[in-house]
Design an enzyme around this catalytic site. Structure first.
Site, PDB file in Angstrom:
ATOM      1  N   THR A  56       6.244  27.007   5.605  1.00  0.00           N
ATOM      2  CA  THR A  56       4.822  26.452   4.667  1.00  0.00           C
ATOM      3  C   THR A  56       3.525  27.342   5.349  1.00  0.00           C
ATOM      4  N   SER A  82      13.755   5.686 -13.768  1.00  0.00           N
ATOM      5  CA  SER A  82      12.734   6.653 -14.739  1.00  0.00           C
ATOM      6  C   SER A  82      12.984   8.096 -14.026  1.00  0.00           C
ATOM      7  N   SER A  83      12.223   8.406 -12.362  1.00  0.00           N
ATOM      8  CA  SER A  83      12.088   9.611 -11.278  1.00  0.00           C
ATOM      9  C   SER A  83      13.340  10.492 -12.559  1.00  0.00           C
ATOM     10  N   TYR A  90       8.575  15.831   0.402  1.00  0.00           N
ATOM     11  CA  TYR A  90       7.999  16.983  -0.035  1.00  0.00           C
ATOM     12  C   TYR A  90       8.542  16.974  -1.395  1.00  0.00           C
ATOM     13  N   HIS A 108       0.607  -0.869  -0.370  1.00  0.00           N
ATOM     14  CA  HIS A 108      -0.022  -0.131   0.167  1.00  0.00           C
ATOM     15  C   HIS A 108       1.025   1.181   0.042  1.00  0.00           C
ATOM     16  N   GLU A 161      12.144  13.031  -0.397  1.00  0.00           N
ATOM     17  CA  GLU A 161      10.677  12.826  -1.199  1.00  0.00           C
ATOM     18  C   GLU A 161       9.076  12.699  -0.599  1.00  0.00           C
ATOM     19  N   TRP A 166       6.854   0.479   3.759  1.00  0.00           N
ATOM     20  CA  TRP A 166       7.254   1.019   3.040  1.00  0.00           C
ATOM     21  C   TRP A 166       8.748   1.427   3.445  1.00  0.00           C
ATOM     22  N   LYS A 204       3.374  30.071   3.025  1.00  0.00           N
ATOM     23  CA  LYS A 204       2.152  29.119   1.751  1.00  0.00           C
ATOM     24  C   LYS A 204       1.412  29.722   2.135  1.00  0.00           C
ATOM     25  N   ARG A 237       1.377   1.518  15.040  1.00  0.00           N
ATOM     26  CA  ARG A 237       0.941   0.531  13.079  1.00  0.00           C
ATOM     27  C   ARG A 237       1.724  -0.627  12.928  1.00  0.00           C
ATOM     28  N   HIS A 260      14.740  13.181  12.136  1.00  0.00           N
ATOM     29  CA  HIS A 260      13.134  13.307  12.646  1.00  0.00           C
ATOM     30  C   HIS A 260      12.381  11.951  12.874  1.00  0.00           C
ATOM     31  N   HIS A 261      13.257  11.488  11.937  1.00  0.00           N
ATOM     32  CA  HIS A 261      11.662  10.074  12.193  1.00  0.00           C
ATOM     33  C   HIS A 261      12.581   8.430  12.755  1.00  0.00           C
ATOM     34  N   SER A 292      -1.977  26.885  -6.023  1.00  0.00           N
ATOM     35  CA  SER A 292      -1.189  28.653  -5.636  1.00  0.00           C
ATOM     36  C   SER A 292      -2.067  28.496  -7.320  1.00  0.00           C
ATOM     37  N   ASP A 337       7.226  21.106 -26.727  1.00  0.00           N
ATOM     38  CA  ASP A 337       7.340  20.260 -26.003  1.00  0.00           C
ATOM     39  C   ASP A 337       8.122  20.357 -24.991  1.00  0.00           C
ATOM     40  N   HIS A 365      13.131  11.943   3.710  1.00  0.00           N
ATOM     41  CA  HIS A 365      12.124  13.089   3.772  1.00  0.00           C
ATOM     42  C   HIS A 365      12.201  14.500   2.725  1.00  0.00           C
TER      43      HIS A 365
HETATM   44  C1  HEA Z   1       0.136   8.647  -1.045  1.00  0.00           C
HETATM   45  C2  HEA Z   1      -0.124   7.825  -0.519  1.00  0.00           C
HETATM   46  C3  HEA Z   1      -1.160   7.983   0.713  1.00  0.00           C
HETATM   47  C4  HEA Z   1      -2.211   7.255  -0.044  1.00  0.00           C
HETATM   48  C5  HEA Z   1      -2.979   8.019  -0.990  1.00  0.00           C
HETATM   49  C6  HEA Z   1      -3.274   6.665   0.657  1.00  0.00           C
HETATM   50  C7  HEA Z   1      -4.453   6.487   0.898  1.00  0.00           C
HETATM   51  C8  HEA Z   1      -5.351   5.155   1.908  1.00  0.00           C
HETATM   52  N1  HEA Z   1      -4.701   5.006   3.039  1.00  0.00           N
HETATM   53 FE1  HEA Z   1      -2.670   4.916   4.062  1.00  0.00          FE
HETATM   54  N2  HEA Z   1      -0.328   4.680   3.946  1.00  0.00           N
HETATM   55  C9  HEA Z   1       0.220   5.513   2.807  1.00  0.00           C
HETATM   56  C10 HEA Z   1       0.203   6.338   1.858  1.00  0.00           C
HETATM   57  C11 HEA Z   1      -0.982   7.071   1.261  1.00  0.00           C
HETATM   58  N3  HEA Z   1      -2.065   6.090   2.026  1.00  0.00           N
HETATM   59  C12 HEA Z   1       1.723   4.654   3.504  1.00  0.00           C
HETATM   60  C13 HEA Z   1       2.844   5.447   2.811  1.00  0.00           C
HETATM   61  C14 HEA Z   1       1.381   3.941   4.367  1.00  0.00           C
HETATM   62  C15 HEA Z   1       3.008   3.013   5.546  1.00  0.00           C
HETATM   63  C16 HEA Z   1       2.638   2.486   5.083  1.00  0.00           C
HETATM   64  C17 HEA Z   1       3.805   1.445   6.074  1.00  0.00           C
HETATM   65  O1  HEA Z   1       4.011   1.013   7.390  1.00  0.00           O
HETATM   66  O2  HEA Z   1       5.077   0.732   5.339  1.00  0.00           O
HETATM   67  C18 HEA Z   1       0.584   4.399   4.490  1.00  0.00           C
HETATM   68  C19 HEA Z   1      -0.466   3.066   5.734  1.00  0.00           C
HETATM   69  C20 HEA Z   1      -1.662   3.628   6.001  1.00  0.00           C
HETATM   70  C21 HEA Z   1      -1.870   2.527   6.594  1.00  0.00           C
HETATM   71  C22 HEA Z   1      -1.845   2.158   8.206  1.00  0.00           C
HETATM   72  C23 HEA Z   1      -1.262   0.170   7.782  1.00  0.00           C
HETATM   73  C24 HEA Z   1      -0.240  -0.373   9.641  1.00  0.00           C
HETATM   74  O3  HEA Z   1      -0.459   0.417   9.277  1.00  0.00           O
HETATM   75  O4  HEA Z   1      -0.896  -1.086   9.000  1.00  0.00           O
HETATM   76  C25 HEA Z   1      -3.286   2.498   6.819  1.00  0.00           C
HETATM   77  C26 HEA Z   1      -4.716   2.023   7.978  1.00  0.00           C
HETATM   78  O5  HEA Z   1      -5.369   2.580   8.240  1.00  0.00           O
HETATM   79  C27 HEA Z   1      -3.644   3.287   6.014  1.00  0.00           C
HETATM   80  C28 HEA Z   1      -5.058   3.565   5.429  1.00  0.00           C
HETATM   81  C29 HEA Z   1      -5.355   4.439   3.946  1.00  0.00           C
HETATM   82  C30 HEA Z   1      -6.938   5.170   3.535  1.00  0.00           C
HETATM   83  C31 HEA Z   1      -8.223   4.029   3.938  1.00  0.00           C
HETATM   84  C32 HEA Z   1      -6.283   5.446   2.280  1.00  0.00           C
HETATM   85  C33 HEA Z   1      -7.254   5.739   1.288  1.00  0.00           C
HETATM   86  O6  HEA Z   1      -7.339   7.798   0.926  1.00  0.00           O
HETATM   87  C34 HEA Z   1      -7.764   5.254   0.474  1.00  0.00           C
HETATM   88  C35 HEA Z   1      -8.699   5.314  -0.885  1.00  0.00           C
HETATM   89  C36 HEA Z   1      -8.615   4.731  -2.071  1.00  0.00           C
HETATM   90  C37 HEA Z   1      -9.119   3.999  -3.207  1.00  0.00           C
HETATM   91  C38 HEA Z   1     -10.569   3.579  -1.799  1.00  0.00           C
HETATM   92  C39 HEA Z   1      -9.477   4.177  -3.831  1.00  0.00           C
HETATM   93  C40 HEA Z   1     -10.335   2.960  -4.235  1.00  0.00           C
HETATM   94  C41 HEA Z   1     -10.555   1.562  -5.077  1.00  0.00           C
HETATM   95  C42 HEA Z   1     -11.490   1.058  -4.610  1.00  0.00           C
HETATM   96  C43 HEA Z   1     -12.274   0.935  -3.586  1.00  0.00           C
HETATM   97  C44 HEA Z   1     -11.624  -0.402  -4.901  1.00  0.00           C
HETATM   98  C45 HEA Z   1     -11.214  -0.134  -6.582  1.00  0.00           C
HETATM   99  C46 HEA Z   1     -11.240  -2.452  -6.515  1.00  0.00           C
HETATM  100  C47 HEA Z   1      -9.957  -3.006  -7.484  1.00  0.00           C
HETATM  101  C48 HEA Z   1      -9.490  -1.945  -8.653  1.00  0.00           C
HETATM  102  C49 HEA Z   1     -10.316  -4.065  -7.544  1.00  0.00           C
HETATM  103  N4  HEA Z   1      -2.768   2.987   4.931  1.00  0.00           N
HETATM  104  C1  HEA Z   2       2.827  15.069   1.723  1.00  0.00           C
HETATM  105  C2  HEA Z   2       3.788  14.587   2.620  1.00  0.00           C
HETATM  106  C3  HEA Z   2       4.458  15.576   3.990  1.00  0.00           C
HETATM  107  C4  HEA Z   2       4.365  16.348   4.487  1.00  0.00           C
HETATM  108  C5  HEA Z   2       4.015  18.233   3.273  1.00  0.00           C
HETATM  109  C6  HEA Z   2       4.988  16.263   5.505  1.00  0.00           C
HETATM  110  C7  HEA Z   2       5.233  17.672   7.231  1.00  0.00           C
HETATM  111  C8  HEA Z   2       5.862  17.556   8.027  1.00  0.00           C
HETATM  112  N1  HEA Z   2       5.945  16.558   8.477  1.00  0.00           N
HETATM  113 FE1  HEA Z   2       5.361  14.673   7.875  1.00  0.00          FE
HETATM  114  N2  HEA Z   2       5.472  12.849   7.027  1.00  0.00           N
HETATM  115  C9  HEA Z   2       5.188  11.931   6.456  1.00  0.00           C
HETATM  116  C10 HEA Z   2       5.015  13.035   5.483  1.00  0.00           C
HETATM  117  C11 HEA Z   2       4.909  14.457   5.121  1.00  0.00           C
HETATM  118  N3  HEA Z   2       5.073  15.021   6.233  1.00  0.00           N
HETATM  119  C12 HEA Z   2       5.229  10.588   6.300  1.00  0.00           C
HETATM  120  C13 HEA Z   2       4.711  10.110   4.742  1.00  0.00           C
HETATM  121  C14 HEA Z   2       5.724  10.378   7.189  1.00  0.00           C
HETATM  122  C15 HEA Z   2       5.887   9.176   7.783  1.00  0.00           C
HETATM  123  C16 HEA Z   2       7.252   7.895   7.371  1.00  0.00           C
HETATM  124  C17 HEA Z   2       6.935   6.593   7.726  1.00  0.00           C
HETATM  125  O1  HEA Z   2       6.982   6.530   9.195  1.00  0.00           O
HETATM  126  O2  HEA Z   2       6.635   5.894   7.738  1.00  0.00           O
HETATM  127  C18 HEA Z   2       5.918  11.263   8.473  1.00  0.00           C
HETATM  128  C19 HEA Z   2       6.325  11.503   9.754  1.00  0.00           C
HETATM  129  C20 HEA Z   2       7.112  12.571  10.202  1.00  0.00           C
HETATM  130  C21 HEA Z   2       8.001  12.562  11.431  1.00  0.00           C
HETATM  131  C22 HEA Z   2       7.834  11.509  11.962  1.00  0.00           C
HETATM  132  C23 HEA Z   2       7.409  10.858  12.651  1.00  0.00           C
HETATM  133  C24 HEA Z   2       7.471   9.693  13.710  1.00  0.00           C
HETATM  134  O3  HEA Z   2       7.689   8.160  12.735  1.00  0.00           O
HETATM  135  O4  HEA Z   2       7.452   9.637  15.036  1.00  0.00           O
HETATM  136  C25 HEA Z   2       7.892  14.100  11.936  1.00  0.00           C
HETATM  137  C26 HEA Z   2       8.694  14.234  12.895  1.00  0.00           C
HETATM  138  O5  HEA Z   2       8.809  15.426  13.029  1.00  0.00           O
HETATM  139  C27 HEA Z   2       7.047  14.797  10.635  1.00  0.00           C
HETATM  140  C28 HEA Z   2       7.181  15.994  10.662  1.00  0.00           C
HETATM  141  C29 HEA Z   2       6.929  16.836   9.986  1.00  0.00           C
HETATM  142  C30 HEA Z   2       7.009  18.158   9.337  1.00  0.00           C
HETATM  143  C31 HEA Z   2       7.629  19.330  11.117  1.00  0.00           C
HETATM  144  C32 HEA Z   2       6.465  18.433   8.447  1.00  0.00           C
HETATM  145  C33 HEA Z   2       6.700  20.325   7.992  1.00  0.00           C
HETATM  146  O6  HEA Z   2       6.640  20.137   7.162  1.00  0.00           O
HETATM  147  C34 HEA Z   2       4.540  20.313   8.282  1.00  0.00           C
HETATM  148  C35 HEA Z   2       4.403  22.129   8.309  1.00  0.00           C
HETATM  149  C36 HEA Z   2       3.506  22.993   8.036  1.00  0.00           C
HETATM  150  C37 HEA Z   2       2.901  23.243   8.996  1.00  0.00           C
HETATM  151  C38 HEA Z   2       2.996  23.687  10.110  1.00  0.00           C
HETATM  152  C39 HEA Z   2       1.216  23.969   8.651  1.00  0.00           C
HETATM  153  C40 HEA Z   2       0.817  25.156   8.208  1.00  0.00           C
HETATM  154  C41 HEA Z   2       1.913  26.452   8.753  1.00  0.00           C
HETATM  155  C42 HEA Z   2       0.895  27.694   9.546  1.00  0.00           C
HETATM  156  C43 HEA Z   2      -0.498  27.365  10.038  1.00  0.00           C
HETATM  157  C44 HEA Z   2       1.824  28.522  10.896  1.00  0.00           C
HETATM  158  C45 HEA Z   2       1.777  28.324  12.126  1.00  0.00           C
HETATM  159  C46 HEA Z   2       2.444  27.428  12.459  1.00  0.00           C
HETATM  160  C47 HEA Z   2       3.303  26.897  13.370  1.00  0.00           C
HETATM  161  C48 HEA Z   2       4.101  27.732  13.997  1.00  0.00           C
HETATM  162  C49 HEA Z   2       3.211  25.227  14.714  1.00  0.00           C
HETATM  163  N4  HEA Z   2       6.138  13.921   9.761  1.00  0.00           N
HETATM  164 CU   LIG Z   3      10.031  13.863   7.284  1.00  0.00          CU
END
Ligand code: HEA
Ligand code: HEA
Ligand SMILES: [Cu+2]
Ligand code: CUA
Lengths: 517, 383, 297
Positions: free
Chosen positions: A319, A160-161, A248, A67, A246, A132, A322, A441, A293-294, A259, A96, A244
């Site tokens: 942020t 590819s990326s 962004y 997933h 990634e 993942w 923005k 989790r 921070h992870h 925007s 293009d 990390h």
């Molecule tokens: C951008 C990335 C992204 C997106 C879009 C989503 C979308 C969703 N995620 Fe995702 N999620 C992750 C990125 C994302 N996730 C990542 C990185 C993890 C961590 C993995 C890890 O721990 O390693 C995670 C982990 C994660 C967990 C925790 C699992 C765990 O810790 O064991 C859960 C649990 O609720 C969850 C739920 C969902 C749900 C309900 C959606 C929904 O928004 C999805 C909605 C979309 C659909 C449902 C599609 C519609 C299709 C159908 C209804 C069926 C169609 C059928 C056929 C085609 C046959 N996700």
């Molecule tokens: C699109 C993806 C995305 C984005 C944009 C962010 C944004 C941020 N993330 Fe997130 N993060 C993830 C995707 C993302 N993260 C994922 C996938 C994981 C889990 C990975 C895994 O373990 O599987 C994760 C996990 C993760 C962790 C690790 C947690 C843990 O495993 O224990 C931390 C810790 O610092 C963190 C911090 C932040 C912070 C500080 C921002 C900041 O960029 C946020 C900044 C935005 C705001 C703050 C809001 C707007 C601001 C205001 C309204 C102004 C005023 C606010 C203040 C003065 C506070 N993120």
């Molecule tokens: Cu991070």
């Protein structure tokens, strides 16, 4: 060059046209989104109640891993590359992409990579089951043999990326119409320029990480093995140095899309254009120096811990700029709420919530409790689903009429919005509670006190999933039989080169560069 | 909203609402719908809770202000209300202000965060040292300097997990033998792992720390109130990740001391048993029990393992081959570089002998071999 | 910024999807090969890819010679190569970073006070000759450290120290390729061919010496990939560098052959230039290796 597309399947296999390739990317990413969403549905169904009902724990781990991988690498990244392919040449007045053949190659690698990855589900030993983030040694010494396919799939996907990003950078730096200075470029182009830079910088790091795994697994090296003098935590440093930035990479193009949409439906130019550009660049810069921070709990020395905490918190500042700029754009505008705008507003709200929980998890001592709990799952779905997916959906509604010359069904789209919005929050808001109450989790099964919120979350997930099928329907319906639009501007408030082109956009555009004043 | 939209809306919300309203009346209702972090019973967990709440409320205020402005313009500046767009798109003062204010807010958060973190890291002057080792999928606790060590693993039976028996109150949060600690004592945990990374988490202590194979991490707890505290493994460690809970029994100091003394006699008694000769039936019975506890997680209760991941025990050259030493070697020393861990230090000689006898005779392996505890001991000493 | 009005957008092409197919085969084939399957798929993929790339580059060269490429497109190629090299820089950065991490952070932790619980008697030192495994498991250890390492053997043996020779070779090849570059810029074809040829030869000699070094390590020094973290980092860093030197040599060789056929002139020599950038990059990496892997060992 005046001719249109080739006929038949060859059009798609051999194309060098940025619009065709954009279309391919978009459909591919949507297919992957359904696949990844399907895995999520399996996860949520199993977690509906305590106890193991439909799958085995080992399969649950494969679902979680696949997933995450499919969503991040298969759905979100290609979706934005697809948008970049479609829009960047049109926005900067180029005929293009800079390197059209390589563009085709970048796309066609993906189906191979993901077929290979998904096929491991049917092999002996099963699909990747180590999350993942594939931490060693679970993903090396203790992994099923199929991990090798995973490694090579990641390799070609990374290639590819990198090629895709090189192409985007070359296009932006080299193909702008006369008069289009850097500081006149639309925000989407800016965010992609910076994203592409991030991609080229970190995809090789990911390649390095999987290469080390490959060596540890098959060739007896000891990168991640303390017995030989290595360190499992080294893997995490390398992974998060990629991982990390990634996140962004995932969100910056989304910022770009928003925007564009907010000014259009506010009928008012984007507030603080140049500060938006600088904020994006600062976010990108900061993203390289906060990775650990992870890893607050791996036992880093306290100095490192403090440094990574402070640096991470800093990201809130650009942020914030923005978010405030978007709101100031809306302020004293003349607002209408077509579907793209609804999704954009939802984006701002939900992304901010996700960002604020991001700041909470960045507080190292508090992360002792948050880390690896559902609180983190809630955090990143707020930024990734309500961030990236919502903005992608908004982008499709916004540009679809331009692309195909047909309007989508507005009232159905509004329904889709509300179902998504509610379904999303019902799914992921309770996960904050679960995490705080102590649910880790990646759990296939859980203790009884977590039953109720999990059930709520699952119900929300099914709702949200259904709304995605509705989205698919609306898009197909619009392409096939939507109401024709011929106004180049499509939306009253839209500004920019792409809206000067006829609707639907011809196959080849800007064969002679437009003049930008 | 169109009529169609309203109907769909209602349809979606109905089950959620009814679920929320019907809330079954249960004693632990409050715990079941819990929405916040526990305050916990150690100074560190209290400090973490406090900083969590501070940051949370700051975020709420930020949210209210930011969304407030936004909702206001959504309401007041709608085109349908006749709003005409202004044309401003820059204001340096505003931009400086909203860069500086968030920065200040962050500093306000960083100060208490720093001092709490210093607390979390202060493992000095501990009175008791306990080494915690994570294995797939159990914990081993070793009271350093006391010669007491034991393994603590999930006690919930498979039947509850696979829904053939009703689930008990502590479903998945009960173990064979809890960790025992004295109250009001600074305990240092030395955390490590033998195979993959695990993470030792007890929310009520505000303690979570990764267990990294080959490295030792330190953390500590000073528990204020006696009681039973439950936690979990928090780092993905394979298929048994949800099934390696932590239970800590915190006792008054005297109770703790007598528990420790008792534990020491128990250890001696088990050592005594090694010299005894068992019948095959005794070994088979105990072997089945011990196998199902320690081995079936991977090799499955029916001995078939999982193809491609965990080998089958049936007819394998190791479990049915002529040299029992090979079998002993695999079980006692494990297989380096694989999930097959060394059980020599985890199980008693009696258990080891019983398991091996069981494996060599169950599921149609029928080799007829019997292995006595003393054989295991000799094997170990012979190395 | 664009000034041209006719950017050449190529017709449909079968090459990209062939390349993608080749890569797909390689990925699947390599996956099954490393886990004990046969190499058929891998080889098939490699062949497809090699053939496609050959055709592809020939086509690009032909297009360029036919004058179809505008200056703007040429700039696109320049950007392309530049960013590609940047991605390679990041790839090496990972391995250098890892070397730094294990040497300066992880090993000291392994040898610290609390870790005596696990590896009693282990001492952190670099190059790591005695692994933690050997300390804990003696004879039964899986990771046995090397008998000798690659560090500077002392002034007495300076001239039989291969890395020094390799450094000299690679440094001079950077100079020779630069001379070739200036030559072609002055339209001096003969000189260009000569100095480019010398560069290719130097690259080849470097590779031969590296093979000699590796053989010596495996056969006489007990230093292999499997000898703990020292062998791991040593071979991975120098090995990837060697692979890049091979790539660079092939690239230069192709330019050399093109030069013989009369390609390139003072205005347009980008094919060569790109290869020479790559060569300089490989050279710089070697300097890093020489310092961090050999000298500061
Ligand atoms: C951008 C990335 C992204 C997106 C879009 C989503 C979308 C969703 N995620 Fe995702 N999620 C992750 C990125 C994302 N996730 C990542 C990185 C993890 C961590 C993995 C890890 O721990 O390693 C995670 C982990 C994660 C967990 C925790 C699992 C765990 O810790 O064991 C859960 C649990 O609720 C969850 C739920 C969902 C749900 C309900 C959606 C929904 O928004 C999805 C909605 C979309 C659909 C449902 C599609 C519609 C299709 C159908 C209804 C069926 C169609 C059928 C056929 C085609 C046959 N996700
Ligand atoms: C699109 C993806 C995305 C984005 C944009 C962010 C944004 C941020 N993330 Fe997130 N993060 C993830 C995707 C993302 N993260 C994922 C996938 C994981 C889990 C990975 C895994 O373990 O599987 C994760 C996990 C993760 C962790 C690790 C947690 C843990 O495993 O224990 C931390 C810790 O610092 C963190 C911090 C932040 C912070 C500080 C921002 C900041 O960029 C946020 C900044 C935005 C705001 C703050 C809001 C707007 C601001 C205001 C309204 C102004 C005023 C606010 C203040 C003065 C506070 N993120
Ligand atoms: Cu991070
Ligand atoms: Cu042990 Cu998860």
């Amino acid at each position: 060059m005046a001719h249109g597309p080739a006929k038949g399947i060859g059009r798609w296999l051999f194309t060098t046209n940025h619009k065709d390739i954009g279309t391919l990317y978009l459909w591919f990413s949507f297919a992957m989104f359904l696949l990844g969403g399907f895995f999520a549905m399996v996860i949520r169904a199993e977690l509906f109640e305590p106890g193991m009902q439909i799958i085995k724990p080992e399969f649950f781990n494969q679902m979680t891993t696949m997933h995450g991988l499919v969503m991040v690498f298969g759905a979100i990244m290609p979706a934005f590359v697809g948008l970049a392919n479609w829009m960047i040449p049109m926005m900067i007045g180029a005929p293009d992409m800079a390197l059209p053949r390589m563009n085709n190659l970048s796309f066609w690698i993906l189906p191979f990579a993901f077929t290979l990855l998904a096929s491991t589900l049917f092999m002996e030993g099963g699909a990747p089951n180590f999350g993942w983030t594939f931490y060693a040694p679970l993903s090396t010494t203790y992994a099923p043999d199929t991990v090798n396919y995973f490694i090579f799939a990641m390799h070609i996907m990374g290639a590819s990326s990198i090629m895709g990003s090189i192409n985007i950078i070359a296009t932006i730096l080299n193909m702008r119409a006369p008069g289009m200075t850097l500081m006149k470029m639309p925000m989407f182009v800016w965010t992609w320029l910076i994203t592409a830079f991030l991609l080229i910088a970190v995809m090789p790091v990911l390649a390095g990480a999987v290469t080390m795994m490959l060596m540890d697994i098959n060739f007896g090296t000891s990168f991640f093995n303390a017995a030989g003098g290595g360190d499992p935590v080294l893997f995490q440093h390398v992974f998060w140095f990629f991982g990390h930035p990634e996140v962004y990479i995932i969100i910056l193009p989304a910022f770009g899309v928003i925007s564009h949409i907010i000014p259009t439906f506010s009928r008012k130019p984007l507030f603080g254009y140049s500060s938006m550009v600088y904020a994006t660049a600062s976010i990108a810069f900061l993203s390289f120096i906060v990775w650990a921070h992870h890893m607050f709990l791996v036992g880093m020395p306290i100095g490192g811990e403090l440094y990574f905490m402070y640096a991470t918190m800093l990201i809130a500042v650009p942020t914030a700029a923005k978010v405030f700029n978007w709101i100031s754009t809306m302020f004293r505008g003349s607002l209408t709420f077509e579907t793209p705008m609804l999704f954009a507003i939802a984006f701002v709200i939900l992304f901010t919530i996700g960002g604020l929980t991001g700041v909470m998890v960045a507080i190292a001592p508090a992360d002792v409790q948050y880390h690896d709990s559902y609180f983190v799952v809630a955090h990143f779905h707020y930024v990734m689903v309500a961030g990236a997916v919502f903005s992608g959906t908004a982008a499709v509604y916004y540009w679809l009429p331009k692309w195909c010359g047909n309007m989508y069904n507005e009232s159905m789209a509004k329904v889709q919005f509300w179902v998504s919005f509610i379904g999303f929050n019902v799914t992921f808001f309770p996960q904050h509670f679960l995490g705080l109450a102590g649910m880790p989790r990646r759990y296939a099964d859980y203790a009884l006190q977590f039953s109720d919120w999990n059930m709520v979350s699952s119900i929300g997930a099914f709702t949200y999933g259904a709304s995605q099928l509705l989205f698919l329907y609306i898009v197909i319906q619009a392409i096939k039989s939507g109401k024709p639009v011929r106004d180049p501007k499509v939306w009253e408030g839209a500004e920019g080169l792409e809206w000067t082109l006829p609707t639907p956009v011809p196959y080849h555009t800007f064969s002679t560069p437009p003049e930008v004043k | 909203m169109s009529r169609r939209a309203t109907m769909l809306f209602a349809l979606v919300l109905a089950p959620v609402m009814s679920l929320a309203l019907s809330g079954k009346v249960l004693a632990e209702e409050a715990q079941r719908w819990a929405v916040n972090m526990p305050r916990g019973v150690t100074p560190v967990s209290n400090a973490i809770y406090d900083i969590h709440m501070i940051v949370f409320w700051i975020c709420v205020v930020i949210g209210v202000v930011v969304f407030g402005v936004m909702f206001y313009s959504m309401y007041a500046h709608r085109k349908s209300r006749g709003a005409v767009a202004a044309n401003f798109h820059e204001n340096t003062t505003a931009e400086v202000v909203w860069t500086v204010i968030p920065a200040l807010i962050l500093i306000v958060m960083a100060i208490p965060a720093t001092s709490t973190l210093l607390d979390v890291y202060d493992t000095s002057e501990a009175e008791i040292d306990i080494k915690v080792t994570g294995y797939q999928w159990k914990w081993q606790y070793e009271y350093l300097g006391e010669d007491v060590a034991y393994v603590s693993e999930l006690a919930t039976p498979e039947s509850e997990i696979y829904n053939t028996a009703p689930k008990g109150q502590y479903y998945l949060q009960e173990v064979s033998e809890p960790l025992v600690l004295p109250v009001k004592t600074k305990v240092r945990f030395l955390i490590t792992a033998k195979d993959v990374i695990h993470s030792w988490w007890v929310p009520d202590f505000g303690v979570k720390r990764d267990a990294i194979p080959g490295y030792v991490n330190e953390t500590w707890a000073y528990v204020n109130e006696p009681g039973v505290y439950r936690g979990e493994c928090a780092e993905l460690c394979g298929k048994g990740h949800p099934f390696m809970p932590i239970v800590v029994n915190v006792l008054e100091k005297e109770a703790y001391n007598s528990w420790l003394a008792e534990k020491k006699t128990e250890v001696a008694a088990i050592r005594e048993l090694t010299k005894k000769t068992f019948t095959k039936d005794e070994l088979m019975a105990q072997g089945e029990e011990a196998y199902n506890r320690s081995c079936s997680g991977c090799h499955m209760v029916n001995g078939e393992g999982i193809p491609g991941v965990f080998p089958s025990m049936i007819g394998s050259t190791v479990t049915t081959g002529d040299t029992i030493n090979k079998h002993l070697d695999v079980v006692v020393n494990g297989v380096a570089g694989s999930a097959m861990q060394a059980f020599g230090g985890q199980l008693s000689e009696v258990d080891l002998a019983a398991i091996i006898t069981y494996e060599r005779n169950a599921w149609g392996n029928d080799t007829g071999d019997v292995v006595q505890p003393i054989d295991v001991l000799k094997f170990k000493q012979g190395q | 910024m664009s000034t041209e009005s006719n950017y050449y957008v190529p017709e449909q092409s079968r090459l990209p999807i062939m390349a993608a197919t080749g890569l797909g085969f390689i990925a699947y084939g390599a996956g099954s090969w490393v886990q004990g399957g046969n190499a058929m798929f891998f080889l098939a993929g490699a062949l497809i890819l090699a053939f496609t790339l050959y055709t592809w580059f020939s086509l690009v060269i032909k297009e360029n010679m036919a004058g179809m490429n505008s200056d703007q497109l040429k700039r696109s190629y320049v950007w392309g190569m530049g960013w590609f090299i940047f991605s390679e820089v990041m790839f090496f950065a990972v391995f250098f970073g890892s070397l730094y991490y294990v040497r300066n952070l992880a090993l000291p932790w392994l040898g610290n006070e609390t870790n005596t619980l696990l590896w009693d008697g282990f001492e952190a030192a670099w190059p790591l000759m005695t692994t933690p495994d050997m300390v804990a498991n003696g004879e039964a250890a899986q990771f046995v450290g090397p008998a000798e390492n690659m560090s500077f053997p002392g002034w007495g043996k300076l001239f039989s120290w291969l890395p020094l020779w390799n450094t000299i070779i690679l440094m001079s090849s950077s100079v020779t390729v630069h001379i070739a570059h200036t030559a072609i810029k002055n339209n001096n074809r003969g000189k260009f061919n000569l100095w480019l040829g010398i560069t290719v030869a130097l690259g080849a000699i470097f590779l031969v010496l590296q093979v000699v070094e590796y053989m010596h390590a495996y056969q006489h020094m007990g230093l292999t990939l499997e000898t703990g973290i020292y062998g791991t980092t040593f071979f991975m860093l120098t090995g990837f560098h060697g692979a890049h030197v091979t790539m660079g040599t092939i690239m230069l060789l192709i330019q050399f052959l093109r030069g013989l056929k009369g390609h390139f002139n003072a205005e347009d020599q980008f094919g060569f230039e790109a290869a020479s950038w790559y060569w300089h990059f490989v050279d710089v990496v070697w300097v890093g290796l020489f310092i961090f892997v050999y000298i500061l060992a």
